[in-house]
Design a protein around this motif. Structure first.
Motif, PDB file in Angstrom:
ATOM      1  N   LEU A  15       9.728   6.593 -10.506  1.00 27.38           N
ATOM      2  CA  LEU A  15       8.798   7.487  -9.793  1.00 27.38           C
ATOM      3  C   LEU A  15       7.462   7.004  -9.641  1.00 27.38           C
ATOM      4  N   GLU A  16       6.846   6.966 -10.886  1.00 24.63           N
ATOM      5  CA  GLU A  16       5.612   6.318 -11.021  1.00 24.63           C
ATOM      6  C   GLU A  16       5.434   4.975 -10.703  1.00 24.63           C
ATOM      7  N   MET A  17       6.266   4.200 -10.981  1.00 18.75           N
ATOM      8  CA  MET A  17       6.392   2.659 -10.381  1.00 18.75           C
ATOM      9  C   MET A  17       6.314   2.422  -9.015  1.00 18.75           C
ATOM     10  N   ILE A  18       7.261   3.183  -8.349  1.00 20.84           N
ATOM     11  CA  ILE A  18       7.180   3.190  -6.891  1.00 20.84           C
ATOM     12  C   ILE A  18       6.226   3.699  -6.370  1.00 20.84           C
ATOM     13  N   GLY A  19       5.456   4.799  -6.679  1.00 20.21           N
ATOM     14  CA  GLY A  19       4.478   5.318  -6.155  1.00 20.21           C
ATOM     15  C   GLY A  19       2.964   4.739  -6.481  1.00 20.21           C
ATOM     16  N   SER A  20       3.189   3.990  -7.582  1.00 19.36           N
ATOM     17  CA  SER A  20       1.866   3.082  -7.760  1.00 19.36           C
ATOM     18  C   SER A  20       2.014   1.853  -6.944  1.00 19.36           C
ATOM     19  N   LEU A  21       3.057   1.196  -6.755  1.00 21.47           N
ATOM     20  CA  LEU A  21       3.400  -0.153  -5.868  1.00 21.47           C
ATOM     21  C   LEU A  21       2.971   0.330  -4.511  1.00 21.47           C
ATOM     22  N   LEU A  22       3.215   1.627  -4.035  1.00 25.11           N
ATOM     23  CA  LEU A  22       3.028   2.035  -2.497  1.00 25.11           C
ATOM     24  C   LEU A  22       1.555   2.222  -2.535  1.00 25.11           C
ATOM     25  N   ALA A  23       1.004   2.892  -3.441  1.00 26.13           N
ATOM     26  CA  ALA A  23      -0.480   3.125  -3.302  1.00 26.13           C
ATOM     27  C   ALA A  23      -1.013   1.855  -3.505  1.00 26.13           C
ATOM     28  N   ALA A  24      -0.769   1.030  -4.364  1.00 24.53           N
ATOM     29  CA  ALA A  24      -1.455  -0.537  -4.244  1.00 24.53           C
ATOM     30  C   ALA A  24      -1.312  -1.030  -2.914  1.00 24.53           C
ATOM     31  N   ALA A  25       0.067  -0.983  -2.161  1.00 20.50           N
ATOM     32  CA  ALA A  25       0.013  -1.776  -0.990  1.00 20.50           C
ATOM     33  C   ALA A  25      -0.851  -1.130  -0.064  1.00 20.50           C
ATOM     34  N   THR A  79      -3.849   0.329  -0.753  1.00 17.25           N
ATOM     35  CA  THR A  79      -5.428   0.134  -0.555  1.00 17.25           C
ATOM     36  C   THR A  79      -5.519  -1.425  -0.353  1.00 17.25           C
ATOM     37  N   PHE A  80      -4.579  -2.361  -0.504  1.00 12.72           N
ATOM     38  CA  PHE A  80      -4.736  -3.788   0.004  1.00 12.72           C
ATOM     39  C   PHE A  80      -4.533  -4.229   1.352  1.00 12.72           C
ATOM     40  N   PHE A  81      -3.528  -3.463   1.986  1.00 14.39           N
ATOM     41  CA  PHE A  81      -3.341  -3.647   3.423  1.00 14.39           C
ATOM     42  C   PHE A  81      -3.831  -2.847   4.362  1.00 14.39           C
ATOM     43  N   LEU A  82      -4.382  -1.788   4.045  1.00 16.47           N
ATOM     44  CA  LEU A  82      -4.932  -0.724   5.121  1.00 16.47           C
ATOM     45  C   LEU A  82      -6.305  -1.281   5.055  1.00 16.47           C
ATOM     46  N   THR A  83      -6.724  -1.297   6.429  1.00 20.60           N
ATOM     47  CA  THR A  83      -8.480  -1.718   6.482  1.00 20.60           C
ATOM     48  C   THR A  83      -9.374  -0.842   6.140  1.00 20.60           C
ATOM     49  N   GLU A  84     -10.577  -1.488   6.065  1.00 22.51           N
ATOM     50  CA  GLU A  84     -11.661  -0.666   5.565  1.00 22.51           C
ATOM     51  C   GLU A  84     -12.055   0.212   6.653  1.00 22.51           C
ATOM     52  N   GLU A  85     -11.850  -0.035   7.734  1.00 23.62           N
ATOM     53  CA  GLU A  85     -12.312   0.894   9.113  1.00 23.62           C
ATOM     54  C   GLU A  85     -11.290   2.266   8.915  1.00 23.62           C
ATOM     55  N   LEU A  86      -9.845   1.951   8.690  1.00 29.56           N
ATOM     56  CA  LEU A  86      -8.871   3.200   8.615  1.00 29.56           C
ATOM     57  C   LEU A  86      -9.501   3.814   7.574  1.00 29.56           C
ATOM     58  N   GLY A 132      -6.764  -0.393  -5.687  1.00 30.90           N
ATOM     59  CA  GLY A 132      -5.474  -1.139  -5.562  1.00 30.90           C
ATOM     60  C   GLY A 132      -5.229  -1.655  -7.072  1.00 30.90           C
ATOM     61  N   ILE A 133      -6.241  -2.312  -7.556  1.00 28.58           N
ATOM     62  CA  ILE A 133      -5.938  -2.896  -8.996  1.00 28.58           C
ATOM     63  C   ILE A 133      -5.453  -1.722 -10.098  1.00 28.58           C
ATOM     64  N   ALA A 134      -5.907  -0.825  -9.944  1.00 28.57           N
ATOM     65  CA  ALA A 134      -5.616   0.305 -10.913  1.00 28.57           C
ATOM     66  C   ALA A 134      -4.085   0.628 -10.568  1.00 28.57           C
ATOM     67  N   TYR A 135      -3.920   0.903  -9.305  1.00 27.46           N
ATOM     68  CA  TYR A 135      -2.336   1.346  -9.033  1.00 27.46           C
ATOM     69  C   TYR A 135      -1.523  -0.063  -9.440  1.00 27.46           C
ATOM     70  N   LEU A 136      -2.026  -1.404  -9.163  1.00 28.55           N
ATOM     71  CA  LEU A 136      -1.142  -2.329  -9.810  1.00 28.55           C
ATOM     72  C   LEU A 136      -0.816  -2.325 -11.277  1.00 28.55           C
ATOM     73  N   GLY A 137      -2.016  -2.084 -11.974  1.00 25.98           N
ATOM     74  CA  GLY A 137      -2.057  -1.917 -13.294  1.00 25.98           C
ATOM     75  C   GLY A 137      -0.961  -0.815 -13.932  1.00 25.98           C
ATOM     76  N   SER A 138      -1.051   0.347 -13.179  1.00 27.67           N
ATOM     77  CA  SER A 138      -0.290   1.280 -13.340  1.00 27.67           C
ATOM     78  C   SER A 138       1.185   1.287 -13.363  1.00 27.67           C
ATOM     79  N   ALA A 139       1.476   0.160 -12.188  1.00 23.26           N
ATOM     80  CA  ALA A 139       3.004  -0.129 -12.192  1.00 23.26           C
ATOM     81  C   ALA A 139       3.309  -0.920 -13.278  1.00 23.26           C
ATOM     82  N   ILE A 140       2.822  -1.850 -13.698  1.00 27.84           N
ATOM     83  CA  ILE A 140       2.872  -2.817 -14.930  1.00 27.84           C
ATOM     84  C   ILE A 140       2.923  -2.044 -16.185  1.00 27.84           C
ATOM     85  N   ALA A 141       2.026  -1.024 -16.441  1.00 28.36           N
ATOM     86  CA  ALA A 141       2.064  -0.113 -17.593  1.00 28.36           C
ATOM     87  C   ALA A 141       3.478   0.660 -17.707  1.00 28.36           C
TER      88      ALA A 141
END
Length: 164
Positions: free
Chosen positions: A56-66, A68-75, A92-101
């Motif tokens: 659950l943590e891995m999937i949530g972290s990967l979705l959160a990272a995606a 942060t990386f793919f949504l625009t700054e305007e949104l 985004g980096i923190a959420y990717l790191g969380s998934a790896i952890a």
């Protein structure tokens, strides 16, 4: 030549002897049975709650990272007002790191838990910079994981004690 203890009488006997000189126990058979009875090194057993929470943590972290990386700054700007692009990147980096952890914890590495804690603190700081109320959710999820890791299993103790 080594001395071993006879299973029958408890006296010390040479491991080269075929029979115990005291009680006539078969030493060769005793040594053969001891080799067969040696416990095999089994991998630790993970509690089902731990596996569920880690995935659950891995999937949530990967979705959160995606997000942060793919949504625009305007949104993000529409949702939160002005947001610095660096803050979004750090999230985004923190959420990717969380998934790896979480993957490291799944692979029985204790450093994974400390990595998860570090990346969660990083995301909390980033969320606090955005001034969002979700800021403490990451730390709460780490505390829940820590509590779940303390649940003992029948086979091999708690998952926390099995982390290396």
């Amino acid at each position: 030549m080594a001395l071993i203890t006879c299973n029958e009488c408890g006296r010390m006997v040479s491991d080269k002897a075929e029979m115990c000189p005291n009680c006539w126990n078969n030493i060769k058979l005793q040594l053969t049975l001891q080799v067969k009875d040696k416990p095999t090194s089994k991998s630790p057993v993970r509690h089902g709650f731990v596996t569920f929470w880690l995935f659950l943590e891995m999937i949530g972290s990967l979705l959160a990272a995606a997000g942060t990386f793919f949504l625009t700054e305007e949104l993000y700007g529409e949702i939160y007002g002005y947001i610095d692009a660096d803050t979004i990147k750090w999230l985004g980096i923190a959420y990717l790191g969380s998934a790896i952890a979480c993957w490291n914890i799944y692979k029985w590495k204790k450093k994974g838990f400390w990595m998860l804690l570090l990346w969660s603190v990083t995301s909390v700081i980033s969320w606090m910079a955005i001034e969002d109320t979700i800021a403490y959710g990451d730390i709460i999820s780490v505390l829940i994981l820590w509590g779940i890791l303390q649940i003992p299993t029948k086979e091999s103790g708690s998952c926390w004690s099995n982390l290396k």
